[in-house]
Design a protein around this motif. Structure first.
Motif, PDB file in Angstrom:
ATOM      1  N   LEU A  10       0.857  -1.183   0.000  1.00 42.37           N
ATOM      2  CA  LEU A  10       0.000   0.000   0.000  1.00 42.37           C
ATOM      3  C   LEU A  10       0.896   1.236   0.000  1.00 42.37           C
ATOM      4  O   LEU A  10       1.812   1.331   0.818  1.00 42.37           O
ATOM      5  CB  LEU A  10      -0.890   0.009   1.241  1.00 42.37           C
ATOM      6  CG  LEU A  10      -1.737   1.262   1.493  1.00 42.37           C
ATOM      7  CD1 LEU A  10      -2.759   1.455   0.382  1.00 42.37           C
ATOM      8  CD2 LEU A  10      -2.424   1.147   2.862  1.00 42.37           C
ATOM      9  N   TYR A  72      -1.984  -5.306   5.076  1.00 44.76           N
ATOM     10  CA  TYR A  72      -0.985  -5.292   4.005  1.00 44.76           C
ATOM     11  C   TYR A  72       0.362  -5.798   4.522  1.00 44.76           C
ATOM     12  O   TYR A  72       0.676  -5.676   5.705  1.00 44.76           O
ATOM     13  CB  TYR A  72      -0.824  -3.873   3.452  1.00 44.76           C
ATOM     14  CG  TYR A  72      -2.059  -3.364   2.743  1.00 44.76           C
ATOM     15  CD1 TYR A  72      -2.186  -3.468   1.364  1.00 44.76           C
ATOM     16  CD2 TYR A  72      -3.111  -2.822   3.470  1.00 44.76           C
ATOM     17  CE1 TYR A  72      -3.322  -3.024   0.716  1.00 44.76           C
ATOM     18  CE2 TYR A  72      -4.261  -2.370   2.829  1.00 44.76           C
ATOM     19  CZ  TYR A  72      -4.364  -2.476   1.452  1.00 44.76           C
ATOM     20  OH  TYR A  72      -5.498  -2.039   0.828  1.00 44.76           O
ATOM     21  N   GLY A  75       3.659  -1.088   3.885  1.00 45.60           N
ATOM     22  CA  GLY A  75       3.146   0.244   3.619  1.00 45.60           C
ATOM     23  C   GLY A  75       4.288   1.159   3.232  1.00 45.60           C
ATOM     24  O   GLY A  75       5.358   1.124   3.854  1.00 45.60           O
ATOM     25  N   LEU A 105      -0.550   3.839   8.473  1.00 44.12           N
ATOM     26  CA  LEU A 105       0.095   2.706   7.814  1.00 44.12           C
ATOM     27  C   LEU A 105       0.518   1.628   8.805  1.00 44.12           C
ATOM     28  O   LEU A 105       0.328   0.435   8.552  1.00 44.12           O
ATOM     29  CB  LEU A 105       1.307   3.190   7.012  1.00 44.12           C
ATOM     30  CG  LEU A 105       0.990   3.933   5.709  1.00 44.12           C
ATOM     31  CD1 LEU A 105       2.253   4.541   5.125  1.00 44.12           C
ATOM     32  CD2 LEU A 105       0.341   2.996   4.695  1.00 44.12           C
ATOM     33  N   CYS A 109      -0.275  -2.341   8.325  1.00 42.52           N
ATOM     34  CA  CYS A 109       0.777  -3.021   7.569  1.00 42.52           C
ATOM     35  C   CYS A 109       1.757  -3.722   8.490  1.00 42.52           C
ATOM     36  O   CYS A 109       2.091  -3.204   9.564  1.00 42.52           O
ATOM     37  CB  CYS A 109       1.534  -2.011   6.702  1.00 42.52           C
ATOM     38  SG  CYS A 109       0.472  -1.004   5.630  1.00 42.52           S
ATOM     39  N   VAL A 112       6.423  -0.943   7.546  1.00 41.76           N
ATOM     40  CA  VAL A 112       6.219   0.359   6.926  1.00 41.76           C
ATOM     41  C   VAL A 112       7.574   0.918   6.510  1.00 41.76           C
ATOM     42  O   VAL A 112       8.546   0.845   7.267  1.00 41.76           O
ATOM     43  CB  VAL A 112       5.513   1.341   7.882  1.00 41.76           C
ATOM     44  CG1 VAL A 112       5.447   2.739   7.269  1.00 41.76           C
ATOM     45  CG2 VAL A 112       4.108   0.836   8.207  1.00 41.76           C
TER      46      VAL A 112
END
Length: 233
Positions: A10, A72, A75, A105, A109, A112
């Protein structure tokens, strides 16, 4: 959403992360974040927009995503280049927004990744403000336990355009390769190097034409920068 089902990469940011632009030796200019996702063998979701500042990430890009249950693997956040080149640069305002974006994020995630900016940024040069920007990125990322890709020394004739802001097609790939090196050291499995996914050929004529084009554009940008500085003094 199933906790074991993750959606890949992402990314939020500005035109550098959005990607797009001229071919370089026939190689398409794609986002470094997209190249990173391809290198990891993961799907990619990008919300970066051209000209974005930190307020655009917080007020537009994050709300556009707004998927509270989505998870995710990675990020990505590269923002601040447009902020720091503005006459309205305010390190404290940027830090507040950057902290909010990283918190978003990190809550969604597994990892990151934040990026700092090249010190020789822009024409006219952004100057000492870039040190302030990078200090904020480092400090907030440390608090958020995010990784930081240091691009402070990034820049070369074939990696940055004449404006000394936007990466070329090869520059985007170079950033992605550095990102993958950092992620690999942090335990992520790299499936393929972006440089292995491209092929190109050069000739003396193409090199000469490319050098002439770059020289013209660099001269034009430098002259414009000198005029701007003269008008502001």
């Amino acid at each position: 959403m199933d906790e074991g089902c993750k959606l890949g990469v992402l990314a939020f940011g500005d035109s550098i992360t959005n990607g797009g632009g001229e071919l370089q030796w026939g190689v398409a200019l794609q986002s470094w974040a997209l190249w990173t996702a391809r290198g990891l063998g993961l799907p990619f979701t990008g919300y970066a927009t051209d000209g974005a500042r930190i307020e655009d990430v917080v007020r537009v890009q994050i709300p556009a995503h707004a998927k509270p249950d989505a998870r995710y693997d990675l990020g990505c956040l590269y923002i601040g280049v447009n902020d720091v080149r503005s006459l309205e640069w305010d390190a404290a305002v940027f830090e507040a927004g950057f902290r909010q974006a990283l918190e978003y994020l990190t809550s969604r995630c597994d990892r990151v990744l934040a990026l700092s900016a090249p010190l020789d940024l822009g024409r006219p040069r952004a100057g000492a403000k870039v040190h302030e920007l990078n200090a904020v990125v480092e400090r907030v990322a440390k608090d958020a336990r995010a990784l930081v890709l240091d691009l402070s020394s990034f820049g070369a004739r074939n990696l940055l355009m004449a404006d000394h802001v936007h990466p070329t097609a090869f520059g985007q790939i170079a950033i992605a390769e550095r990102a993958l090196d950092l992620l690999a050291r942090d335990g992520m499995a790299v499936a393929v190097r972006p440089s292995q996914l491209i092929s190109y050929e050069t000739t003396w004529w193409k090199r000469l034409r490319g050098d002439a084009t770059y020289t013209y554009r660099h001269t034009k940008v430098s002259l414009g920068a000198a005029i701007k500085l003269a008008l502001t003094r």
